[in-house]
Design a protein around this motif. Sequence first.
Motif, PDB file in Angstrom:
ATOM      1  N   PHE A   1      82.583 -18.152  28.204  1.00 30.89           N
ATOM      2  CA  PHE A   1      81.248 -17.973  28.763  1.00 30.89           C
ATOM      3  C   PHE A   1      81.316 -17.079  29.986  1.00 30.89           C
ATOM      4  O   PHE A   1      82.394 -16.818  30.541  1.00 30.89           O
ATOM      5  N   GLY A   2      80.163 -16.619  30.435  1.00 31.70           N
ATOM      6  CA  GLY A   2      80.131 -15.831  31.657  1.00 31.70           C
ATOM      7  C   GLY A   2      78.766 -15.240  31.920  1.00 31.70           C
ATOM      8  O   GLY A   2      77.828 -15.416  31.148  1.00 31.70           O
ATOM      9  N   ARG A   3      78.674 -14.546  33.041  1.00 26.03           N
ATOM     10  CA  ARG A   3      77.456 -13.825  33.391  1.00 26.03           C
ATOM     11  C   ARG A   3      77.824 -12.716  34.377  1.00 26.03           C
ATOM     12  O   ARG A   3      78.834 -12.799  35.088  1.00 26.03           O
TER      13      ARG A   3
ATOM     14  N   TRP B   1      83.274 -15.580  34.758  1.00 28.20           N
ATOM     15  CA  TRP B   1      83.656 -15.769  33.368  1.00 28.20           C
ATOM     16  C   TRP B   1      84.566 -16.987  33.329  1.00 28.20           C
ATOM     17  O   TRP B   1      85.169 -17.382  34.342  1.00 28.20           O
ATOM     18  N   GLY B   2      84.647 -17.618  32.174  1.00 33.90           N
ATOM     19  CA  GLY B   2      85.472 -18.804  32.115  1.00 33.90           C
ATOM     20  C   GLY B   2      85.623 -19.352  30.712  1.00 33.90           C
ATOM     21  O   GLY B   2      85.111 -18.805  29.730  1.00 33.90           O
ATOM     22  N   LEU B   3      86.344 -20.451  30.643  1.00 30.62           N
ATOM     23  CA  LEU B   3      86.608 -21.157  29.391  1.00 30.62           C
ATOM     24  C   LEU B   3      86.204 -22.612  29.563  1.00 30.62           C
ATOM     25  O   LEU B   3      86.518 -23.249  30.584  1.00 30.62           O
ATOM     26  N   LEU B   4      85.512 -23.135  28.563  1.00 31.74           N
ATOM     27  CA  LEU B   4      85.080 -24.530  28.559  1.00 31.74           C
ATOM     28  C   LEU B   4      85.543 -25.153  27.257  1.00 31.74           C
ATOM     29  O   LEU B   4      85.264 -24.616  26.174  1.00 31.74           O
ATOM     30  N   GLY B   5      86.271 -26.255  27.349  1.00 26.15           N
ATOM     31  CA  GLY B   5      86.835 -26.834  26.137  1.00 26.15           C
ATOM     32  C   GLY B   5      86.682 -28.338  26.061  1.00 26.15           C
ATOM     33  O   GLY B   5      86.523 -29.022  27.074  1.00 26.15           O
TER      34      GLY B   5
ATOM     35  N   LYS C   1      66.640 -14.583  26.187  1.00 24.83           N
ATOM     36  CA  LYS C   1      67.224 -15.853  26.605  1.00 24.83           C
ATOM     37  C   LYS C   1      68.444 -15.643  27.492  1.00 24.83           C
ATOM     38  O   LYS C   1      68.804 -16.535  28.266  1.00 24.83           O
ATOM     39  N   ARG C   2      69.073 -14.485  27.397  1.00 26.58           N
ATOM     40  CA  ARG C   2      70.308 -14.240  28.130  1.00 26.58           C
ATOM     41  C   ARG C   2      70.163 -13.255  29.294  1.00 26.58           C
ATOM     42  O   ARG C   2      70.990 -13.235  30.190  1.00 26.58           O
ATOM     43  N   THR C   3      69.127 -12.451  29.278  1.00 27.07           N
ATOM     44  CA  THR C   3      69.038 -11.340  30.222  1.00 27.07           C
ATOM     45  C   THR C   3      67.713 -11.359  30.968  1.00 27.07           C
ATOM     46  O   THR C   3      66.665 -11.649  30.389  1.00 27.07           O
ATOM     47  N   GLY C   4      67.774 -11.049  32.261  1.00 25.83           N
ATOM     48  CA  GLY C   4      66.564 -11.001  33.070  1.00 25.83           C
ATOM     49  C   GLY C   4      66.685 -10.001  34.196  1.00 25.83           C
ATOM     50  O   GLY C   4      67.785  -9.538  34.538  1.00 25.83           O
ATOM     51  N   VAL C   5      65.549  -9.653  34.780  1.00 22.88           N
ATOM     52  CA  VAL C   5      65.510  -8.759  35.936  1.00 22.88           C
ATOM     53  C   VAL C   5      64.775  -9.470  37.070  1.00 22.88           C
ATOM     54  O   VAL C   5      63.974 -10.382  36.829  1.00 22.88           O
TER      55      VAL C   5
ATOM     56  N   VAL D   1      65.592  -6.473  47.380  1.00 23.31           N
ATOM     57  CA  VAL D   1      66.605  -6.500  46.323  1.00 23.31           C
ATOM     58  C   VAL D   1      65.939  -6.260  44.974  1.00 23.31           C
ATOM     59  O   VAL D   1      64.817  -6.692  44.724  1.00 23.31           O
ATOM     60  N   LEU D   2      66.636  -5.533  44.105  1.00 25.05           N
ATOM     61  CA  LEU D   2      66.202  -5.273  42.738  1.00 25.05           C
ATOM     62  C   LEU D   2      67.434  -5.363  41.845  1.00 25.05           C
ATOM     63  O   LEU D   2      68.407  -4.619  42.062  1.00 25.05           O
ATOM     64  N   GLY D   3      67.413  -6.277  40.875  1.00 23.41           N
ATOM     65  CA  GLY D   3      68.638  -6.483  40.113  1.00 23.41           C
ATOM     66  C   GLY D   3      68.425  -6.941  38.689  1.00 23.41           C
ATOM     67  O   GLY D   3      67.281  -7.146  38.234  1.00 23.41           O
ATOM     68  N   MET D   4      69.551  -7.123  38.007  1.00 26.01           N
ATOM     69  CA  MET D   4      69.561  -7.537  36.605  1.00 26.01           C
ATOM     70  C   MET D   4      70.714  -8.502  36.392  1.00 26.01           C
ATOM     71  O   MET D   4      71.792  -8.344  36.977  1.00 26.01           O
ATOM     72  N   ILE D   5      70.497  -9.507  35.575  1.00 25.79           N
ATOM     73  CA  ILE D   5      71.508 -10.494  35.263  1.00 25.79           C
ATOM     74  C   ILE D   5      71.552 -10.702  33.750  1.00 25.79           C
ATOM     75  O   ILE D   5      70.519 -10.727  33.094  1.00 25.79           O
ATOM     76  N   THR D   6      72.771 -10.807  33.208  1.00 30.31           N
ATOM     77  CA  THR D   6      72.932 -11.086  31.786  1.00 30.31           C
ATOM     78  C   THR D   6      74.032 -12.116  31.598  1.00 30.31           C
ATOM     79  O   THR D   6      74.987 -12.175  32.389  1.00 30.31           O
ATOM     80  N   ARG D   7      73.893 -12.917  30.570  1.00 28.04           N
ATOM     81  CA  ARG D   7      74.851 -13.998  30.301  1.00 28.04           C
ATOM     82  C   ARG D   7      75.458 -13.841  28.907  1.00 28.04           C
ATOM     83  O   ARG D   7      74.853 -13.250  28.031  1.00 28.04           O
ATOM     84  N   PHE D   8      76.658 -14.387  28.753  1.00 23.48           N
ATOM     85  CA  PHE D   8      77.265 -14.406  27.427  1.00 23.48           C
ATOM     86  C   PHE D   8      77.968 -15.740  27.211  1.00 23.48           C
ATOM     87  O   PHE D   8      78.108 -16.525  28.127  1.00 23.48           O
TER      88      PHE D   8
END
Length: 362
Positions: A28-30, A58-62, A314-318, A355-362
């Motif tokens: 997972f990550g963003r 970023w990371g691992l979840l188990g 669902k994953r990306t925003g501004v 501030v003006l930005g963008m965020i995305t997750r995976f």
Amino acid sequence: MKKWILACSLVPCCASVPAWSQSSVTLFGRADVSVQTGNAGGTRITRLDSSNVAPSVWGLLGSEDLGGGYRAIFKLEDGFNPTTGSIAGSGNLFGREAWVGLNGPFGQVQFGVNYTPFFTTLVTFAQGPLSTWGWGNASNNYFFLGTTRNSNSVRYNSPTFAGLTLRASYSNGSNGDPTLPGNLGRTFSAGLAYRLGQFSADVDYLQQSAAKTTPVNAGTTTVQGNYVMAAVMYDFDWIQPAFIFQTHRGGQNVAASSTTTFQNPNNNYYDLSVLIRHIGPGIFMLDFGQYKRLGNSSGDSTSYAIRYDYSLSKRTGVYAGVGHVRNGSTATFTMSGAQGAGLPTKPGASVTSFVLGMITRF
């Protein structure tokens, strides 16, 4: 016919082999990147930032099903700066979270690098549409960052009974380092979380050992810093207000916070945040808060911010926002991002930031 006989003869053997338990590992990550410009103490600063609304990680979840309602679990999480590709924060691999634990009918227990219950409350009640406890939240500007997570720690979350959940954590601090006081940074935190319909409330306590003097060595005297926090929130659908109030005592009137010595001045602060929905396609966040340094009003500060977040998917925003911090003559607070330093300023100077930005997750 021979093939059919052979297949039948193998059935008992196969049935005697125990089934493997179900397990999973999730990557997972963003990534959060923004442009920030502002006036800090009369100096205009424009820069490309990472992690203003949410930490880039970023990371691992188990987990592994052990049967009987029990699961072995782990989490490894690392912060990074997508504008440079460098490791963020402490510079340690998986310095944000690194723990292994067990989940079952008794609740959940974790061993390693854990967030404190105190921090769990902050990221629940310091609101933001795309992410919580980030750019614009007064509690993010005023919080002593040395207590968000602890190494060499154990954390416990109880099952929920009648809406109540108990959370507790303990860290061994210097963990036997012969060059430091034995209890430097030793931290205990506990809290109760209550949920009933649209209403939420948390109460938390944290105690942490800090160095009384500097430089720090094995013989340095330590003192206890005591933190208390209460938070409430109610979701009215179109508007959602939340309020956080925190106190700290035991600071021995130190001049400033220090993550190395775990020192923090005695203070009170509060953070009032409001989410406003159904005005256009996005969500507004309004935030106001004040920091009061006890015994020295020149260290006081006031924070204002407005931010508008819009989800592209669902994953990306501004997001876009404007914030202002007004400091007393000795205070150096600024508009802080979720990870990393805010715009630099000097004692007594105010900070205005866009501030003006963008965020995305995976």
